[in-house]
Design an enzyme around this catalytic site. Sequence first.
Site, PDB file in Angstrom:
ATOM      1  N   GLY A 146       0.819  -1.202   0.000  1.00  0.00           N
ATOM      2  CA  GLY A 146       0.000   0.000   0.000  1.00  0.00           C
ATOM      3  C   GLY A 146       0.856   1.256   0.000  1.00  0.00           C
ATOM      4  O   GLY A 146       1.966   1.270  -0.543  1.00  0.00           O
ATOM      5  N   SER A 147       0.358   2.291   0.627  1.00  0.00           N
ATOM      6  CA  SER A 147       1.017   3.590   0.608  1.00  0.00           C
ATOM      7  C   SER A 147       2.152   3.663   1.621  1.00  0.00           C
ATOM      8  O   SER A 147       2.237   2.853   2.551  1.00  0.00           O
ATOM      9  CB  SER A 147      -0.002   4.685   0.926  1.00  0.00           C
ATOM     10  OG  SER A 147      -0.430   4.582   2.282  1.00  0.00           O
ATOM     11  N   GLY A 166       0.641   4.192   4.947  1.00  0.00           N
ATOM     12  CA  GLY A 166       0.148   2.937   5.505  1.00  0.00           C
ATOM     13  C   GLY A 166       1.272   2.095   6.067  1.00  0.00           C
ATOM     14  O   GLY A 166       1.132   1.478   7.143  1.00  0.00           O
ATOM     15  N   GLU A 199       5.609  -3.371   0.839  1.00  0.00           N
ATOM     16  CA  GLU A 199       5.776  -2.892  -0.543  1.00  0.00           C
ATOM     17  C   GLU A 199       4.910  -1.661  -0.690  1.00  0.00           C
ATOM     18  O   GLU A 199       3.681  -1.744  -0.694  1.00  0.00           O
ATOM     19  CB  GLU A 199       5.379  -3.948  -1.571  1.00  0.00           C
ATOM     20  CG  GLU A 199       5.888  -3.576  -2.960  1.00  0.00           C
ATOM     21  CD  GLU A 199       4.868  -3.746  -4.057  1.00  0.00           C
ATOM     22  OE1 GLU A 199       4.548  -2.713  -4.712  1.00  0.00           O
ATOM     23  OE2 GLU A 199       4.379  -4.857  -4.239  1.00  0.00           O
TER      24      GLU A 199
END
Length: 461
Positions: free
Chosen positions: A207-208, A211, A229
């Site tokens: 995700g971001s 996050g 990732e």
Amino acid sequence: MKPIELISPVDGSVYATRTPLSREAAVAVAARARAAQQGWAARPLDERIALVKAGVAALIAKKDVLVDELAWQMGRPVRFGGEFGGVNDRTNYMAEIAAETLAPHMVEDSERFTRYLARDPVGVVFIVAPWNYPYLTTINTLAPALIAGNTVVLKHASQTLLVGERLAEAFHAAGVPEDVFQNVVLDHATTEHLIGARAFNFVNFTGSVGGGQAMERAAAGTFTGLGLELGGKDPGYVRADADLDAAVDSLMDGAMYNAGQCCCGIERIYVHESLYDAFVEKSVAWVKGLALGNPFDAASTLGPMANARFAAVVRTQTAEAVAAGAQPLIDPALFPADDGGAYLAPQILVNVDHSMRVMMEESFGPVVGIMKVKDDAEAISLMNDSPYGLTCSIWTSDAEAAASIGAQIETGTVFMNRCDYLDPALCWTGCKDTGRGGSLSYLGFHAVTRPKSYHLKKVTK
């Protein structure tokens, strides 16, 4: 608990609503996973492999329904047929290498000593999956985790709530026990509580950057393993000796496929000055050939972005760049389906530089900036001028040059004459703000297992 609504990008309707688990119910899920783990790990490896492969087969048997569901949930045109070929290939590869990868490594087996290194499952694996390739990104960790003897708790993105349910249905129908693989709907607070309470032994999050930072904060002091990732700003570099037509075709597809919503999508391109004009001209023609529209229309090659707020980020980055001097080469009027919301016309920008957010921050949409460079050194400097490091794509006829350039790039994967692709035999990994850890390849099994040493002395003197 406040319900989670899945808003379809197709028409803005509420496609699904789910109520998150209470904290007590979520704790109970994790406890069941913990209780089931040893029994699952005690099953023979071949049996675990067979059950995982049967789960994937049960999933693929429903692909016609699932492709339509994907279009409703995140907007990918049905003409592309979903993600199920890749799901099958990655599962099969991880299954093929499991016995060798998980086998003990013998150091000594003599009359005096037996010494070896084994790999034990970590225990309970928590997967927090993204919406852009919701089946593929889940299977990258789900398959090796279950094969290695872990139990799995899956929390899928709110944009693809039904994906987790479909995976659980398929794996349970194939015979994977319900407590061994559980799908859950959680809010952020409950997710962070579980991680902080050591409910899991390994957390895989895609995700971001924000996050990922939240995951690290939640896990602080618990020593829980994290695989992160967190996206990218992946560059392409077209050298003077590149096959121009091949470079245009692949790099534009890498920038625009899935409405640009690919972790390893091409977001910035550097072209040698001798090919720059021709590359830009051909790229514009390529993009003008796309058809933006309803994902259920067979003619659509570009669907809506997964959510109107994601499209708003791309529009803002593009508008800022144009205000700062960038030149847009695609007239949005060529794409009348652009509604100012989730449906977004593709765009190519020139006269861009690294002072612009569109060249530095992840866009995750159908926009790409193209810059002219004079040589390899300038291209390397620009490719490294990024907070991210997931993949780079080098276009050249010289493999030695590509390897040499790749060695100087801060990235997880170096591609030559291709892009936007995952090879299950190679580790999917990144550096810098892209995160840490790795999935797929034999190292994907290392992420969900831990080393255990055996030093067995057979004599007493």
